[in-house]
Each structure stands twice: as structure tokens, then as C-alpha cells.
Design an enzyme around this catalytic site. Structure first.
Site, PDB file in Angstrom:
ATOM      1  N   GLU A 168       0.640  -1.113  -0.224  1.00 39.71           N
ATOM      2  CA  GLU A 168      -0.217   0.099  -0.189  1.00 39.71           C
ATOM      3  C   GLU A 168       0.848   1.423   0.053  1.00 39.71           C
ATOM      4  OE1 GLU A 168       0.783   2.056   2.884  1.00 39.71           O
ATOM      5  OE2 GLU A 168       1.998  -0.399   2.883  1.00 39.71           O
ATOM      6  N   GLY A 310       7.206  -0.338   3.296  1.00 42.11           N
ATOM      7  CA  GLY A 310       5.524  -0.109   3.084  1.00 42.11           C
ATOM      8  C   GLY A 310       5.612  -0.182   1.464  1.00 42.11           C
ATOM      9  N   GLU A 311       4.975   0.008   0.871  1.00 42.52           N
ATOM     10  CA  GLU A 311       4.405  -0.116  -0.505  1.00 42.52           C
ATOM     11  C   GLU A 311       5.114  -1.667  -1.651  1.00 42.52           C
ATOM     12  OE1 GLU A 311       8.398   1.431  -2.245  1.00 42.52           O
ATOM     13  OE2 GLU A 311       7.586   3.193  -1.420  1.00 42.52           O
ATOM     14  N   GLY A 312       4.850  -2.643  -0.495  1.00 38.89           N
ATOM     15  CA  GLY A 312       5.228  -3.833  -0.924  1.00 38.89           C
ATOM     16  C   GLY A 312       6.363  -4.075  -1.160  1.00 38.89           C
TER      17      GLY A 312
END
Length: 345
Positions: A168, A310-312
Site C-alpha cells: 500500500e 510499506g509499498e509492498g
């Protein structure tokens, strides 16, 4: 693909519960086949540790006696949060759009990690320029909006994949995640709140205060996990929950990223713990009480790299490990092929 037409019938949340009730279980025959082959591979039994378990896990949920990771994908969902008006983040909302542009240009960390491991990458813009409502004053989303966003998240697997990582991006979403944890599991907000993108002490106090106000406002409605999701969550958290459910229906194993992605998983776990059987936790985040959140949903992280991006990013790194587990199981020689003597007895 998953048939989402049922979402148009009845009340939206009832239809999500119906999808949960219809989940397929693991393929035990595929697991047995993996174990039988593993016993013939040129290594001492159990010597690859959790890599051996990962091969079994892939087989169980892909329904294949010889699992594959030929089309791995990281899906990153991006949303904007109205609660940022409370000063809960160190960065302005403008960063949301700027980071989407950075993803598109290939300039983010997740772009590099996916490229290094041969993993596909998709970004889903969830009305990034239109924040959810400030959940300290009203529900973040309406029920129809929340379920429609979950359905949008289900499209993450539309192009076909055999291993999905979810991540996300959204300024303010660690506040939403902490609020979800607190609503689901109780305790003081300060226990669940971390510094997110690096807020100072005053910002941390504002995050705690915002969650306290939200819990007081929404009260008894938070007894329902799906109400927790729509009232306190964000569109990216809804979409990740939808992606997890769609992956289960289509027998696609899932790797959960960090603190915020785990909040989406926690909502589903509160509905039915079995919803996460096809998921693994990619890593242990340095953010907040992520370790406790993982313990509560029964997941042991594959990696602990002190990351909190974050951001995978953590999911993608873990997918590299899973690819290695799959390669070892599928491509190692057997004792017979290599003409290596097996252990006596």
C-alpha cells in the site's frame, strides 16, 4: 476469475460474508505429493527448514503437486485519508500523487526490488486525489463505497498470477491501521501507534488523540469487523482485504507486506481466522506493534529486516525467498537421479 456479481445482491457486507463462507480449503493431496518428493531430494530431511514448508504451502493453495512461481505479482494500492487533517503525518497529502508518479517512472524502492527478483508490479490508484472522510468526525467510508473498493481490489489477480504480494501507499494510513488494531483487539491507542513516516513527539500525540476520538465516536458499531474497516480504514486497506479474498477463491497464495497491509488481514481474521490460511507474512515491520499484530493473526514473518517503508517492499523481498523455495523443490535432483546414496534406514 472470481464472480463478483453476488456483490450486487443483498446488503453489501452480507455478500462479503458469503464470499468468506464459500472459501476453498487446502489441497491435501498436493501437500502429500510435495512431501513425498521432498523425501527423495538430495539433502538431509528437514535441512531446508521453512523453505520446505513454503513448498508445501504453495502446493496446498495452488492445488498443484508441483507448485510454481512463474507469474509472481506485487499489487500496491494507493489511497488518501481525511484524518491527515489532524496532523498525524510528517508528510503532506501531495506526496500521494508524487509517489504514484515515482512508481510509474520506476523510481521507488519497490520498483527495484521487483526488478531484482523478476516480480511483476501493478499500482492501483484508489481515488488518490479524493480523501476518505476524517474518521474522527464521521465514518471514513459508506458501506457501499467500502465494498465497491474491496471488489476493485479483487481485480488485482485479473491478469493471472500464481503468487500475489499486497502492499500500500497513503499518507496517514499508519494512523488508520493503528485505529483498526485498537478497535479489533482493545488496549490503549498508544500501544498500537508508531511513528509512521517519522512524526515527532507532537505528531505522535496527535495520532493517539485522533484514534481516541474515533473510538469514542464510533463506539459499539466497532463490534463488527467490517464496520471497523469502513469506519476507520482507508480505500487501500479495503482493497487489500478484497485482494486477499479473491486470491483465496482463485487458489492464489498471498504474501502480506507490513504494518498497514496486516491491518487489512486482521479485519478478515476477525471475521474468520481461516481467511488467512493461504497467506504468509512477508516481514516484520519496525513500525509500532506489528509483531503483536502478526502474533494475533497467527503469522510468523519470513524476514526481519527492520524495514517500515510499506509499498509492498517487504512482501517482494519475501517473494524472492519463496521463489527460491519453489526452485529447490522443483529443480533439485533426487537421490536416484544424482546417484547419491540415501541415509541408511
Amino acid at each position: 476469475m472470481t464472480d463478483t456479481s453476488a456483490l450486487r445482491e443483498g446488503t453489501p457486507f452480507d455478500d462479503i460474508r458469503a464470499l468468506v463462507a464459500a472459501m476453498p480449503g487446502p489441497d491435501e493431496a498436493a501437500v502429500a505429493a510435495v512431501r513425498a518428493r521432498d523425501a527423495e531430494l538430495t539433502k538431509p530431511a528437514g535441512s531446508l527448514g521453512r523453505l520446505e514448508w513454503l513448498a508445501e504451502w504453495l502446493a496446498a493453495w495452488q492445488g498443484k503437486p508441483k507448485p510454481t512461481v512463474a507469474r509472481p505479482l506485487v499489487a500496491v494500492f494507493a489511497g488518501a485519508h481525511g484524518v491527515t487533517a489532524r496532523g498525524v503525518s510528517a508528510f503532506p497529502d501531495a506526496v500521494n500523487r508524487q509517489m504514484l508518479e515515482n512508481f510509474a517512472a520506476g523510481g521507488a524502492a519497490i520498483n527495484q526490488i521487483c526488478a531484482a527478483h523478476g516480480i511483476g508490479f501493478k499500482v492501483f490508484d484508489l481515488a488518490i486525489d479524493i480523501p476518505t472522510k476524517d474518521f474522527t468526525a464521521e465514518p471514513a467510508m459508506g458501506e457501499k463505497d467500502a465494498v465497491a473498493t474491496m471488489a476493485f481490489g479483487m481485480e488485482a489477480i485479473a491478469g493471472g498470477t500464481d503468487l500475489l504480494g499486497i502492499g500500500e501507499m497513503g499518507i496517514g494510513n499508519t494512523t488508520a491501521a493503528a485505529a483498526i488494531y485498537c478497535a479489533l483487539w482493545g488496549g490503549e491507542p498508544a500501544h498500537w501507534v508508531g511513528r509512521g513516516t517519522g512524526v515527532d513527539d507532537a505528531g505522535l500525540a496527535r495520532k493517539i488523540s485522533a484514534i481516541e476520538d474515533a473510538l469514542a465516536l464510533h463506539g459499539a458499531a466497532l463490534a463488527d469487523p467490517l464496520e471497523v474497516l469502513r469506519r476507520l480504514g482507508g480505500r487501500e486497506i479495503c482493497a487489500m482485504a478484497g485482494a486477499i479474498l479473491a486470491a483465496r477463491a482463485e487458489r492464489v497464495p498471498v504474501v502480506i507486506d507490513g504494518y498497514v497491509a496486516t491491518a487489512a488481514a486482521a479485519v478478515l481474521h476477525a471475521l474468520d481466522p481461516r481467511t488467512l490460511e493461504h497467506c504468509v507474512a512477508g516481514h516484520l515491520s519496525a513500525e509500532g506493534a506489528h509483531r503483536e499484530a502478526l502474533e494475533r493473526i497467527g503469522k510468523t514473518p519470513l524476514l526481519a529486516m527492520n524495514m517500515r517503508l510499506g509499498e509492498g517492499s517487504g512482501a517482494a523481498l519475501a517473494m524472492g525467498v519463496i521463489k527460491a523455495a519453489c526452485a529447490c523443490h522443483g529443480d533439485m535432483a533426487t537421490f536416484e537421479q544424482a546417484k547419491v546414496s540415501k541415509k541408511d534406514g
